[in-house]
Scaffold this motif. Structure first.
Motif, PDB file in Angstrom:
ATOM      1  N   ARG A 285       0.814  -1.420   0.076  1.00 62.06           N
ATOM      2  CA  ARG A 285      -0.357  -0.384   0.043  1.00 62.06           C
ATOM      3  C   ARG A 285       0.996   0.809  -0.026  1.00 62.06           C
ATOM      4  NH1 ARG A 285      -3.557  -1.430   3.933  1.00 62.06           N
ATOM      5  NH2 ARG A 285      -2.133  -0.403   5.565  1.00 62.06           N
ATOM      6  N   ARG A 286       2.006   1.088   0.858  1.00 63.62           N
ATOM      7  CA  ARG A 286       2.870   2.278   0.473  1.00 63.62           C
ATOM      8  C   ARG A 286       3.631   2.725  -0.598  1.00 63.62           C
ATOM      9  NH1 ARG A 286       3.250   1.118   6.068  1.00 63.62           N
ATOM     10  NH2 ARG A 286       5.003  -0.206   5.322  1.00 63.62           N
ATOM     11  N   ALA A 287       3.932   1.522  -1.150  1.00 66.13           N
ATOM     12  CA  ALA A 287       4.452   1.364  -2.785  1.00 66.13           C
ATOM     13  C   ALA A 287       3.321   2.247  -4.308  1.00 66.13           C
ATOM     14  CB  ALA A 287       5.449   0.756  -2.667  1.00 66.13           C
ATOM     15  N   ASN A 288       2.008   2.352  -3.598  1.00 67.33           N
ATOM     16  CA  ASN A 288       1.118   2.770  -3.835  1.00 67.33           C
ATOM     17  C   ASN A 288       0.662   1.112  -4.719  1.00 67.33           C
ATOM     18  OD1 ASN A 288      -1.093   4.176  -4.782  1.00 67.33           O
ATOM     19  ND2 ASN A 288      -0.054   5.363  -6.469  1.00 67.33           N
ATOM     20  N   LEU A 289       1.406   0.228  -4.795  1.00 65.76           N
ATOM     21  CA  LEU A 289       0.990  -1.235  -5.841  1.00 65.76           C
ATOM     22  C   LEU A 289      -1.003  -1.571  -5.444  1.00 65.76           C
ATOM     23  CD1 LEU A 289       3.995  -3.201  -5.882  1.00 65.76           C
ATOM     24  CD2 LEU A 289       3.570  -1.404  -7.074  1.00 65.76           C
ATOM     25  N   VAL A 290      -1.274  -1.075  -4.145  1.00 67.96           N
ATOM     26  CA  VAL A 290      -2.324  -1.636  -4.158  1.00 67.96           C
ATOM     27  C   VAL A 290      -3.499  -0.427  -3.348  1.00 67.96           C
ATOM     28  CG1 VAL A 290      -2.013  -4.277  -3.696  1.00 67.96           C
ATOM     29  CG2 VAL A 290      -2.005  -2.877  -1.835  1.00 67.96           C
TER      30      VAL A 290
ATOM     31  N   TYR B 280      -9.077  -5.221  -0.651  1.00 66.98           N
ATOM     32  CA  TYR B 280      -8.181  -4.256  -1.199  1.00 66.98           C
ATOM     33  C   TYR B 280      -8.099  -4.814  -3.372  1.00 66.98           C
ATOM     34  CZ  TYR B 280      -5.738  -3.818   2.869  1.00 66.98           C
ATOM     35  OH  TYR B 280      -5.201  -3.282   3.813  1.00 66.98           O
ATOM     36  N   GLU B 281      -7.734  -3.803  -3.978  1.00 70.65           N
ATOM     37  CA  GLU B 281      -7.632  -4.208  -5.488  1.00 70.65           C
ATOM     38  C   GLU B 281      -6.106  -3.614  -5.744  1.00 70.65           C
ATOM     39  OE1 GLU B 281     -10.507  -2.082  -7.879  1.00 70.65           O
ATOM     40  OE2 GLU B 281     -10.938  -0.762  -5.935  1.00 70.65           O
ATOM     41  N   LEU B 282      -6.004  -4.206  -6.841  1.00 73.50           N
ATOM     42  CA  LEU B 282      -4.486  -3.067  -7.654  1.00 73.50           C
ATOM     43  C   LEU B 282      -4.581  -1.938  -8.021  1.00 73.50           C
ATOM     44  CD1 LEU B 282      -3.306  -6.002 -10.133  1.00 73.50           C
ATOM     45  CD2 LEU B 282      -2.552  -5.578  -8.071  1.00 73.50           C
ATOM     46  N   ASN B 283      -3.684  -1.197  -7.576  1.00 77.86           N
ATOM     47  CA  ASN B 283      -3.953   0.534  -8.310  1.00 77.86           C
ATOM     48  C   ASN B 283      -3.399   0.720  -9.473  1.00 77.86           C
ATOM     49  OD1 ASN B 283      -4.986   3.058  -6.607  1.00 77.86           O
ATOM     50  ND2 ASN B 283      -2.666   3.321  -6.179  1.00 77.86           N
ATOM     51  N   TYR B 284      -2.908  -0.417 -10.482  1.00 78.83           N
ATOM     52  CA  TYR B 284      -2.753  -0.446 -11.992  1.00 78.83           C
ATOM     53  C   TYR B 284      -2.655  -1.806 -12.446  1.00 78.83           C
ATOM     54  CZ  TYR B 284       0.491   3.502  -9.968  1.00 78.83           C
ATOM     55  OH  TYR B 284       0.855   4.496  -8.806  1.00 78.83           O
ATOM     56  N   PRO B 285      -2.782  -1.963 -13.970  1.00 79.60           N
ATOM     57  CA  PRO B 285      -3.626  -2.723 -14.448  1.00 79.60           C
ATOM     58  C   PRO B 285      -2.652  -3.933 -14.193  1.00 79.60           C
ATOM     59  CG  PRO B 285      -4.139  -1.698 -15.255  1.00 79.60           C
ATOM     60  CD  PRO B 285      -3.280  -0.367 -14.797  1.00 79.60           C
TER      61      PRO B 285
ATOM     62  N   ASP C  85      -0.342  -5.808 -15.853  1.00 80.41           N
ATOM     63  CA  ASP C  85       1.067  -5.860 -17.022  1.00 80.41           C
ATOM     64  C   ASP C  85       1.268  -4.571 -16.536  1.00 80.41           C
ATOM     65  OD1 ASP C  85      -0.615  -4.175 -18.134  1.00 80.41           O
ATOM     66  OD2 ASP C  85      -0.674  -4.117 -19.652  1.00 80.41           O
ATOM     67  N   GLU C  86       1.177  -3.731 -15.852  1.00 78.71           N
ATOM     68  CA  GLU C  86       1.858  -2.716 -15.549  1.00 78.71           C
ATOM     69  C   GLU C  86       2.578  -2.856 -13.999  1.00 78.71           C
ATOM     70  OE1 GLU C  86      -0.265   1.291 -15.748  1.00 78.71           O
ATOM     71  OE2 GLU C  86      -0.925   0.598 -17.340  1.00 78.71           O
ATOM     72  N   ILE C  87       2.669  -3.416 -13.528  1.00 72.16           N
ATOM     73  CA  ILE C  87       2.944  -4.203 -12.039  1.00 72.16           C
ATOM     74  C   ILE C  87       3.976  -5.320 -12.445  1.00 72.16           C
ATOM     75  CG2 ILE C  87       2.527  -4.431 -10.030  1.00 72.16           C
ATOM     76  CD1 ILE C  87       0.491  -3.612 -10.032  1.00 72.16           C
ATOM     77  N   THR C  88       5.508  -5.390 -12.237  1.00 71.44           N
ATOM     78  CA  THR C  88       6.318  -6.447 -11.992  1.00 71.44           C
ATOM     79  C   THR C  88       6.649  -6.943 -11.162  1.00 71.44           C
ATOM     80  OG1 THR C  88       8.365  -4.897 -12.179  1.00 71.44           O
ATOM     81  CG2 THR C  88       7.705  -5.095 -14.399  1.00 71.44           C
ATOM     82  N   VAL C  89       6.667  -7.730 -10.837  1.00 64.65           N
ATOM     83  CA  VAL C  89       8.106  -9.042  -9.693  1.00 64.65           C
ATOM     84  C   VAL C  89       8.732  -7.538  -9.404  1.00 64.65           C
ATOM     85  CG1 VAL C  89       8.716 -10.595  -9.293  1.00 64.65           C
ATOM     86  CG2 VAL C  89       7.188 -11.192 -10.666  1.00 64.65           C
ATOM     87  N   LEU C  90       9.968  -7.320  -9.356  1.00 63.98           N
ATOM     88  CA  LEU C  90      10.583  -6.020  -9.114  1.00 63.98           C
ATOM     89  C   LEU C  90       9.980  -4.972  -8.364  1.00 63.98           C
ATOM     90  CD1 LEU C  90      13.338  -5.234  -9.144  1.00 63.98           C
ATOM     91  CD2 LEU C  90      13.360  -4.172 -11.194  1.00 63.98           C
ATOM     92  N   ASP C  91       8.493  -4.707  -9.046  1.00 66.24           N
ATOM     93  CA  ASP C  91       7.921  -3.668  -7.740  1.00 66.24           C
ATOM     94  C   ASP C  91       7.309  -4.459  -6.686  1.00 66.24           C
ATOM     95  OD1 ASP C  91       8.133  -1.848  -9.523  1.00 66.24           O
ATOM     96  OD2 ASP C  91       6.499  -2.803 -10.768  1.00 66.24           O
ATOM     97  N   VAL C  92       6.842  -5.449  -7.298  1.00 65.11           N
ATOM     98  CA  VAL C  92       6.747  -5.778  -5.088  1.00 65.11           C
ATOM     99  C   VAL C  92       7.711  -6.442  -4.802  1.00 65.11           C
ATOM    100  CG1 VAL C  92       5.273  -8.223  -4.695  1.00 65.11           C
ATOM    101  CG2 VAL C  92       4.724  -7.650  -7.025  1.00 65.11           C
TER     102      VAL C  92
END
Length: 137
Positions: free
Chosen positions: A50-55, A65-70, A72-79
């Motif tokens: 959540r702090r990283a703005n991914l959800v 909870y839901e994804l903040n982006y589609p 195909d725009e979130i990588t494993v590296l982001d997570v």
């Protein structure tokens, strides 16, 4: 290469949300129960996401909870970055030769490239053909 439970559970949580993207929101408790992990521990991991703005989360009867982006725009590296996952492919040794260090760098770079260019969409769109947890060369 070892991935911590933070990285594994964070990626699992994100995969569930990717599968449900645009369909429904999910609670931490329901996903923790599915995975068989502590909902308190998963909540700590989700706080990082959540702090990283991914959800994002919504309160109320239809909240969750839901994804903040589609996907195909979130990588494993982001997570992995969001949850503080630090993957070490190979520990360097003072006795490693120049040739060995060259190989270790290539392995590290290969792993980094896969993590940086694999999206949640890539993960959820793969056929379920692997039934082993460990892959050996």
């Amino acid at each position: 290469m070892n991935i911590s439970t933070k990285g594994r559970y964070g990626l699992y949580f994100m995969n569930v949300l990717a599968i449900e993207y645009g369909v429904r929101k999910r609670s931490v408790k329901s996903i923790a129960n599915e995975r068989g992990v502590s909902d308190l521990y998963l909540e700590q991991i989700v706080a990082c996401l959540r702090r990283a703005n991914l959800v994002k989360s919504t309160r109320g009867a239809y909240g969750g909870y839901e994804l903040n982006y589609p996907p195909d725009e979130i990588t494993v590296l982001d997570v992995f970055k969001a949850v503080g996952e630090n993957i070490v492919a190979i520990e360097l040794d003072d006795k490693d030769t120049k040739n060995e260090r060259f190989l270790w760098r290539r392995i590290r770079d290969g792993i980094s490239d896969v993590i940086a260019h694999t999206t949640l969409y890539d993960l959820i769109s793969q056929p379920d053909e692997f039934d082993d947890y460990m892959f050996y060369i």
